[in-house]
Design an enzyme around this catalytic site. Structure first.
Site, PDB file in Angstrom:
ATOM      1  N   LYS A  69      25.083  29.928 -16.439  1.00  0.00           N
ATOM      2  CA  LYS A  69      24.331  30.471 -17.588  1.00  0.00           C
ATOM      3  C   LYS A  69      24.934  31.791 -18.060  1.00  0.00           C
ATOM      4  O   LYS A  69      25.144  32.020 -19.248  1.00  0.00           O
ATOM      5  CB  LYS A  69      22.865  30.659 -17.161  1.00  0.00           C
ATOM      6  N   THR A  77      18.818  38.261 -16.551  1.00  0.00           N
ATOM      7  CA  THR A  77      20.081  38.259 -17.302  1.00  0.00           C
ATOM      8  C   THR A  77      19.914  37.263 -18.440  1.00  0.00           C
ATOM      9  O   THR A  77      19.781  36.056 -18.206  1.00  0.00           O
ATOM     10  CB  THR A  77      21.266  37.853 -16.410  1.00  0.00           C
ATOM     11  N   LYS A 125      25.783  43.849 -18.899  1.00  0.00           N
ATOM     12  CA  LYS A 125      25.634  42.964 -17.731  1.00  0.00           C
ATOM     13  C   LYS A 125      26.599  41.774 -17.845  1.00  0.00           C
ATOM     14  O   LYS A 125      27.182  41.326 -16.856  1.00  0.00           O
ATOM     15  CB  LYS A 125      24.179  42.483 -17.629  1.00  0.00           C
TER      16      LYS A 125
HETATM   17  P1  NAP Z   1      15.084  32.488  -9.231  1.00  0.00           P
HETATM   18  O1  NAP Z   1      14.924  32.588  -7.766  1.00  0.00           O
HETATM   19  O2  NAP Z   1      15.210  31.155  -9.870  1.00  0.00           O
HETATM   20  O3  NAP Z   1      13.873  33.303  -9.910  1.00  0.00           O
HETATM   21  C1  NAP Z   1      13.394  33.111 -11.207  1.00  0.00           C
HETATM   22  C2  NAP Z   1      11.875  33.040 -11.093  1.00  0.00           C
HETATM   23  O4  NAP Z   1      11.305  33.039 -12.396  1.00  0.00           O
HETATM   24  C3  NAP Z   1      11.417  31.771 -10.383  1.00  0.00           C
HETATM   25  O5  NAP Z   1      10.533  32.117  -9.342  1.00  0.00           O
HETATM   26  C4  NAP Z   1      10.746  30.986 -11.497  1.00  0.00           C
HETATM   27  O6  NAP Z   1       9.641  30.218 -11.091  1.00  0.00           O
HETATM   28  C5  NAP Z   1      10.257  32.096 -12.389  1.00  0.00           C
HETATM   29  N1  NAP Z   1      10.040  31.612 -13.745  1.00  0.00           N
HETATM   30  C6  NAP Z   1      10.927  31.030 -14.573  1.00  0.00           C
HETATM   31  N2  NAP Z   1      10.342  30.734 -15.745  1.00  0.00           N
HETATM   32  C7  NAP Z   1       9.056  31.141 -15.640  1.00  0.00           C
HETATM   33  C8  NAP Z   1       7.966  31.132 -16.513  1.00  0.00           C
HETATM   34  N3  NAP Z   1       8.057  30.613 -17.737  1.00  0.00           N
HETATM   35  N4  NAP Z   1       6.794  31.640 -16.086  1.00  0.00           N
HETATM   36  C9  NAP Z   1       6.708  32.152 -14.847  1.00  0.00           C
HETATM   37  N5  NAP Z   1       7.708  32.206 -13.948  1.00  0.00           N
HETATM   38  C10 NAP Z   1       8.875  31.703 -14.358  1.00  0.00           C
HETATM   39  O7  NAP Z   1      16.359  33.333  -9.687  1.00  0.00           O
HETATM   40  P2  NAP Z   1      16.853  34.798  -9.247  1.00  0.00           P
HETATM   41  O8  NAP Z   1      18.051  34.665  -8.383  1.00  0.00           O
HETATM   42  O9  NAP Z   1      15.698  35.619  -8.800  1.00  0.00           O
HETATM   43  O10 NAP Z   1      17.410  35.324 -10.652  1.00  0.00           O
HETATM   44  C11 NAP Z   1      16.535  35.743 -11.682  1.00  0.00           C
HETATM   45  C12 NAP Z   1      17.371  36.299 -12.843  1.00  0.00           C
HETATM   46  O11 NAP Z   1      18.144  37.413 -12.383  1.00  0.00           O
HETATM   47  C13 NAP Z   1      18.384  35.299 -13.404  1.00  0.00           C
HETATM   48  O12 NAP Z   1      18.501  35.490 -14.787  1.00  0.00           O
HETATM   49  C14 NAP Z   1      19.673  35.678 -12.687  1.00  0.00           C
HETATM   50  O13 NAP Z   1      20.799  35.325 -13.461  1.00  0.00           O
HETATM   51  C15 NAP Z   1      19.516  37.187 -12.571  1.00  0.00           C
HETATM   52  N6  NAP Z   1      20.201  37.828 -11.431  1.00  0.00           N
HETATM   53  C16 NAP Z   1      20.257  37.228 -10.204  1.00  0.00           C
HETATM   54  C17 NAP Z   1      20.894  37.888  -9.160  1.00  0.00           C
HETATM   55  C18 NAP Z   1      21.005  37.270  -7.786  1.00  0.00           C
HETATM   56  O14 NAP Z   1      21.869  37.709  -7.016  1.00  0.00           O
HETATM   57  N7  NAP Z   1      20.179  36.307  -7.436  1.00  0.00           N
HETATM   58  C19 NAP Z   1      21.458  39.145  -9.358  1.00  0.00           C
HETATM   59  C20 NAP Z   1      21.339  39.749 -10.609  1.00  0.00           C
HETATM   60  C21 NAP Z   1      20.704  39.082 -11.643  1.00  0.00           C
HETATM   61  P3  NAP Z   1       9.790  28.971 -10.085  1.00  0.00           P
HETATM   62  O15 NAP Z   1       9.561  29.602  -8.752  1.00  0.00           O
HETATM   63  O16 NAP Z   1       8.739  28.024 -10.484  1.00  0.00           O
HETATM   64  O17 NAP Z   1      11.190  28.422 -10.276  1.00  0.00           O
END
Ligand code: NAP
Length: 345
Positions: A244, A101, A176
């Site tokens: 965010k 997102t 979104k």
């Molecule tokens: P998350 O667990 O923090 O996953 C993000 C991943 O991206 C982490 O593993 C992070 O690495 C990795 N990352 C960030 N920057 C990076 C880079 N420069 N190079 C390589 N890896 C990198 O968050 P999430 O819940 O999966 O959410 C991910 C996205 O989807 C967000 O934008 C969120 O708003 C959206 N979203 C989430 C949900 C939900 O219910 N969780 C639903 C819909 C959409 P690290 O492991 O080192 O932190």
């Protein structure tokens, strides 16, 4: 348009959402290469047959499709646009699909830059939460037309049950953000209702059941309300990501002189929650803002962080336009990005 068959898939960002999504792609038989900033979070996929790459560029070099599921727009910018980023490393003709997102304008920039290089990039955020990612039943919100996405549709189908095509780049992100604005107010409604029920001595489960069966219902209330009642604040969706998303929506509104008062209220509350060490809890932890301090502390929050900031801050710095100075629980006039440190607890 004739398209080569997609066989090689790269997946960058194997966090809460990315890991289960990548798992479905692997299960569907695609050859999968993964990269994540913290390698541990990709280990299960590697154990199941995915190949580890040591950088986004290495992951993308042979891929027909590269998916990214990162945290913030700044992460997306880094991974795509850095001097060793995806746009430098991916093959001509490759598809670059951002599931994060993120900001609509960034999605348009990436799409345009990719087009010049002979690649196809589009924004494709998802909704359905961690449960939907695990079940492979996410809804995808695509910034592309259905006709143009035909080549990648089979890969999207491995982890979605619905795809909405909004036609052109950036529009998936904007759509979104509409979802997030609606969700943000539902979360505030859920937390308000719980607090009112608890503090009036109602049977809270009965209240959730009753509201859940009528017009006041939302999935925020029926799915996350019970978690808040049980004191389960583990993240499906992180508070810092909710903050965010609302902030991105408010910025879009600001660009068109559109006030979003529901989202503004939710921003104030989620920002406060993040400031008091709740950033890495799940969004249902919003209910803790209404709770006894001891319960909030037991869940990992720290209201005293604000007291320390308050002591350092002269009263003149107070930017809120309300006229009461010390008890602010009903004041939602804080401008985006400024923080009110006066609270009751
Ligand atoms: P998350 O667990 O923090 O996953 C993000 C991943 O991206 C982490 O593993 C992070 O690495 C990795 N990352 C960030 N920057 C990076 C880079 N420069 N190079 C390589 N890896 C990198 O968050 P999430 O819940 O999966 O959410 C991910 C996205 O989807 C967000 O934008 C969120 O708003 C959206 N979203 C989430 C949900 C939900 O219910 N969780 C639903 C819909 C959409 P690290 O492991 O080192 O932190």
């Amino acid at each position: 348009m004739a398209h080569a068959k997609i066989e090689q898939v790269a997946f960058i960002g194997t966090g809460i959402m990315g890991a289960p999504i990548a798992g479905h792609i692997l299960d569907a038989g695609y050859s999968l290469t993964v990269y994540n900033r913290t390698k541990d979070k990709a280990q299960e996929l590697i154990d199941r047959g995915a190949t580890w790459a040591s950088s986004p560029a290495e992951a993308a070099s042979k891929a027909d499709v590269v998916f990214t599921m990162l945290g913030y727009p700044t992460d997306v910018e880094d991974v795509y646009l850095a001097s060793d980023g995806l746009l430098k490393a991916a093959k001509k003709g490759a598809w670059l699909v951002d599931l994060t997102t993120s900001a609509p304008s960034l999605a348009r920039d990436i799409h345009d830059a990719a087009e010049v290089l002979g690649m196809h990039a589009f924004d494709c955020p998802v909704t359905g939460g961690q449960a939907g990612a695990k079940a492979g039943t996410l809804t995808a919100i695509a910034g592309i037309s259905e006709a143009d996405a035909v080549a990648v549709a089979p890969v999207l189908a491995t982890f979605t049950s619905k795809i909405f095509y909004f036609g052109s780049s950036g529009k998936g992100q904007t759509a979104k953000l509409c979802n997030q604005v609606s969700l943000a107010s539902c979360m505030v409604g859920m937390a308000d209702a719980l607090a009112l029920a608890q503090q009036s001595g109602l049977d809270v489960q009965q209240m959730l059941h009753m509201v859940g069966s009528g017009m006041g219902s939302s999935r925020a209330l029926t799915e996350l309300g019970p978690k808040a009642v049980e004191g389960d604040y583990r993240p499906g969706f992180l508070n810092e990501h909710m903050r965010k998303d609302i902030s991105l929506a408010l910025a879009e509104g600001q660009d068109m002189d559109l006030a979003l008062p529901g989202a503004q209220t939710a921003y104030t509350l989620y920002d406060l929650l993040c400031q008091i060490k709740g950033a890495r809890l799940g969004t249902q932890a919003l209910a803790l803002l209404y709770a006894e301090e001891a319960d909030a502390v037991a869940a990992g929050l720290d209201w005293s962080v604000l007291d320390i900031e308050e002591e350092d801050e002269p009263e003149a710095d107070h930017e809120c336009s309300c006229d009461h100075k010390h008890t602010h629980e009903h004041c939602h006039n804080h401008t985006h990005g400024t923080h009110c440190h006066h609270h009751q607890h």
